[in-house]
Motif scaffolding. Structure first.
Motif, mmCIF file in Angstrom:
data_model
loop_
_atom_site.group_PDB
_atom_site.id
_atom_site.type_symbol
_atom_site.label_atom_id
_atom_site.label_comp_id
_atom_site.label_asym_id
_atom_site.label_seq_id
_atom_site.Cartn_x
_atom_site.Cartn_y
_atom_site.Cartn_z
ATOM 1 N N LEU A 125 52.958 -81.641 34.572
ATOM 2 C CA LEU A 125 51.968 -82.400 34.479
ATOM 3 C C LEU A 125 51.222 -82.887 32.849
ATOM 4 N N LEU A 126 51.560 -81.604 32.093
ATOM 5 C CA LEU A 126 51.649 -82.013 30.713
ATOM 6 C C LEU A 126 52.383 -82.696 30.098
ATOM 7 N N ALA A 127 53.628 -82.443 30.685
ATOM 8 C CA ALA A 127 54.908 -83.350 30.050
ATOM 9 C C ALA A 127 54.636 -85.042 30.464
ATOM 10 N N ALA A 128 53.933 -85.045 31.815
ATOM 11 C CA ALA A 128 54.058 -86.435 32.284
ATOM 12 C C ALA A 128 52.762 -87.263 31.501
ATOM 13 N N LYS A 129 51.610 -86.502 31.068
ATOM 14 C CA LYS A 129 50.706 -87.206 30.350
ATOM 15 C C LYS A 129 51.176 -87.423 28.898
ATOM 16 N N ALA A 241 58.514 -86.921 36.938
ATOM 17 C CA ALA A 241 58.680 -88.258 37.392
ATOM 18 C C ALA A 241 57.558 -88.454 38.415
ATOM 19 N N VAL A 242 57.128 -87.635 39.425
ATOM 20 C CA VAL A 242 56.361 -87.975 40.379
ATOM 21 C C VAL A 242 54.978 -87.791 39.637
ATOM 22 N N ARG A 243 54.760 -86.949 38.876
ATOM 23 C CA ARG A 243 53.289 -86.755 38.289
ATOM 24 C C ARG A 243 53.097 -87.873 37.310
ATOM 25 N N LEU A 244 54.297 -88.566 36.588
ATOM 26 C CA LEU A 244 54.135 -89.622 35.661
ATOM 27 C C LEU A 244 53.656 -90.876 36.569
ATOM 28 N N ALA A 245 54.280 -91.097 37.640
ATOM 29 C CA ALA A 245 54.097 -92.119 38.411
ATOM 30 C C ALA A 245 52.641 -92.227 39.098
ATOM 31 N N ASP A 246 52.366 -91.115 39.272
ATOM 32 C CA ASP A 246 50.791 -90.815 39.831
ATOM 33 C C ASP A 246 49.680 -90.949 38.878
ATOM 34 N N ILE A 247 50.152 -90.798 37.499
ATOM 35 C CA ILE A 247 48.878 -90.969 36.721
ATOM 36 C C ILE A 247 49.108 -92.559 35.827
ATOM 37 N N LEU A 248 50.081 -93.163 35.762
ATOM 38 C CA LEU A 248 50.150 -94.364 35.127
ATOM 39 C C LEU A 248 49.578 -95.653 35.979
ATOM 40 N N PRO A 249 48.912 -96.443 35.235
ATOM 41 C CA PRO A 249 47.971 -97.448 35.988
ATOM 42 C C PRO A 249 48.808 -98.346 37.042
ATOM 43 N N ASP A 250 48.072 -98.825 37.915
ATOM 44 C CA ASP A 250 48.674 -99.674 39.086
ATOM 45 C C ASP A 250 49.459 -100.980 38.643
ATOM 46 N N ASN A 251 49.008 -101.409 37.399
ATOM 47 C CA ASN A 251 49.646 -102.639 36.945
ATOM 48 C C ASN A 251 50.859 -102.425 36.449
#
Length: 447
Positions: A125-129, A241-251
C-alpha cells in the motif's frame, strides 16, 4: 531508546541502518547467520543469531526493557507472533509488517492493539501511494511532504529546455526566489550546492518550496508541456497493482496486464467494482502484445512484475512508444542507479519505502521525519529545534554548518516557509535538513 528488530531482510537491515545513525540501542535478530554476516561493521547496532519469535531469544535480547519491537521478517504470521510475544514480555510498543490489506480496516485497530500489536505496516500500500503521487505529478521524479504538506521537496530531471541551466545558483535570484535548490544528483555524485554551483543537462535537481510555488518550478524546469495522466498501463497484477488501481481516481483509465491466467482472473474479481479498470491476460514483456493494447494511447507505464530487469526493460520499451511517465519496481538496490541512468522516471523499492515509513511515523524522537533519497546518496530529515539550542543563537549564514549540509525550509506555527541565510531559527521550529549520508550526526550539537 532500545529497539529490537526481528528479521534481517531488506526492510529490517535498511531500518537498522537508518536507526544506527542516531544514539540508540539497536538489536537486529535473525536466525540466518549468513544474513547477519553480510552486514557492514560500519553501522552501530548489535546482531543476534536467533529466531525473533523465540520467547527465550527475546528475553535474552532484553525485550522487557525495549521501547519498540519491529517484526519485519518475510512472513506475516511470524511478525504478528513476534509482536504479541514482545508486548506480553513488557515491550512498550510493537510494529508488524503484514501482507493482508484487510487487517488495515479501522474496525480491526483495537483488536490488534488488544493482541499487543500497536501498528501494522503494509509495504504494498505504501508503494502504491508513492506511485499514485508520481503519476499525479508526472513531471516530478521524487516527492516529499513536510508537516501538513504545504512545504514540499521535489526532485526533477533536467533536460536542455530547462531555464536554469549553466547559471551559478547565486545569479538565479537569491532570496527573491520562491524555491530553494537543496541538492543536485549528477551521475554518481550528490552535491549539496553553494552559490557557485551550476545545473547541467541530465542533473536531477531537488527543490524545496511551498506547494503553491510548484507551477514556478515546473516552468523553470521546462516541464509545462507534460500532460495530465488519464490512461495508465500496468504490467504485473500483484498486490501493488491492485492497491494502486484502488486508490487512483475514477477518471483515470487503468489497464492491468497479467500473464498468469488465474492471477488475472483474481485481479479482475478484486477490482470488479471499478468501472475504470480493465484486466487483460497477457505477457507485458511481449512487444507485439503491448502494441495490440495500443500503448501509444497511454501517458503512463508502470512495471510491477517480480523481476527488476523485466521492469526496467519494459519501461525502456514503453519510452520508445512515446510514454511520458515510466515507473519501475526495483527491489534489487544494485539496479536503482542503472534504472536512473536509463532515464526511468520513478523507481519504486517497497522494502526501503516500508523501512522509511516505520522510521518516519513511529519514533517519537527529535528526528521526527526522515527520508533516504532513492535517487541521491543523501538524507532528508525534519528536526525540531530544542530549547536554548545552538542553532537559535545566530542567523543561518553565520552558524558555520558542516560542509555537505543545508537547511531547506521549516514549519513555524503550522506555516511552511523557506530558510534563507538571514533566517534566525526559534525553539519549536520544525527544520528540514538536507545532508550527504552519514552527516546527520554532525548536527546534534546544533539542536
Amino acid at each position: 531508546m532500545k529497539i529490537i528488530i526481528g528479521g534481517a531482510g531488506a526492510v529490517g537491515t535498511h531500518l537498522a541502518q537508518l536507526l544506527s545513525k542516531e544514539k540508540r540501542d539497536i538489536v537486529l535478530m535473525d536466525e540466518n547467520l549468513a544474513r547477519l554476516e553480510k552486514l557492514s561493521s560500519n553501522f552501530n547496532f548489535q546482531t543476534m543469531v536467533a529466531s525473533p519469535s523465540s520467547i527465550k531469544a527475546q528475553k535474552e535480547a532484553g525485550v522487557a526493557d525495549a521501547d519498540l519491537f519491529i517484526g519485519v521478517t518475510p512472513d506475516e504470521a511470524t511478525n504478528m507472533t513476534c509482536c504479541m510475544i514482545a508486548s506480553n514480555l513488557g515491550c512498550k510498543k510493537t510494529v508488524a509488517r503484514i501482507d493482508n490489506y484487510e487487517y488495515l480496516d479501522r474496525k480491526n485497530k483495537e483488536f490488534f492493539r488488544y493482541l499487543g500489536i500497536n501498528t501494522l505496516v503494509y509495504p504494498e500500500l505504501l508503494a502504491a501511494k508513492e506511485i499514485a503521487n508520481a503519476v499525479k505529478t508526472c513531471w516530478i521524479r521524487q516527492w516529499w511532504e513536510v508537516g501538513s504538506g504545504d512545504l514540499v521537496m521535489v526532485g526533477v530531471k533536467m533536460y536542455d529546455n530547462a531555464k536554469i541551466l549553466n547559471i551559478p545558483l547565486k545569479d538565479l535570484g537569491g532570496s527573491e526566489l520562491p524555491y530553494h535548490i537543496v541538492a543536485i544528483k549528477r551521475d554518481d555524485e550528490t552535491i549539496i550546492p553553494n552559490g557557485m554551483h551550476q545545473i547541467f543537462v541530465n542533473d536531477v535537481v531537488f527543490f524545496m518550496a511551498n506547494r503553491k510555488e510548484l507551477p514556478v518550478i515546473r516552468t523553470v524546469c521546462g516541464k509545462d508541456h507534460y500532460p495530465e495522466i488519464k490512461r495508465i498501463l500496468i504490467i504485473g497484477g500483484g498486490r501493488i497493482a491492485v492497491r494502486l488501481a484502488d486508490i487512483l481516481p475514477d477518471n483515470v483509465h487503468i489497464t492491468i496486464v497479467e500473464k498468469d491466467h488465474k492471477r488475472s482472473e483474481k485481479v479482475s474479481d478484486l477490482l470488479k467494482d471499478h468501472s475504470n479498470v480493465e484486466t487483460i491476460t497477457g505477457d507485458g514483456r511481449n512487444l507485439s502484445a503491448i502494441e495490440e493494447i495500443n500503448i501509444k494511447n497511454y501517458q503512463a507505464f508502470v512495471a510491477l512484475t517480480g523481476n527488476a530487469e523485466t521492469n526496467i526493460l519494459a519501461c525502456l520499451a514503453a519510452k520508445k512508444y512515446g510514454i511520458i511517465k515510466t515507473v519501475a519496481q526495483v527491489e534489487n538496490s544494485e539496479y536503482v542507479a542503472m534504472a536512473q541512468d536509463l532515464d526511468i522516471s520513478t523507481i519504486i523499492n517497497k522494502k526501503n519505502i516500508a523501512a522509511s515509513s516505520i522510521y518516519q511515523k513511529l519514533l517519537a524522537t527529535d528526528v521526527s521525519n526522515m527520508k533516504t533519497l532513492e535517487l541521491a546518496n543523501a538524507d532528508v530529515a525534519e528536526l525540531t529545534v530544542g530549547p536554548d539550542a545552538k542553532i537559535t543563537k545566530k542567523m543561518v549564514k553565520d552558524l558555520g554548518l558542516p560542509k555537505g549540509i543545508t537547511i531547506g525550509g521549516m514549519v513555524r506555527n503550522n506555516v511552511g516557509m523557506l530558510v534563507q541565510g538571514n533566517t534566525q531559527l526559534q525553539e519549536g521550529d520544525h527544520v528540514v535538513i538536507f545532508c550527504l549520508s552519514d552527516n546527520l550526526k554532525n548536527l546534534e550539537k546544533y539542536f
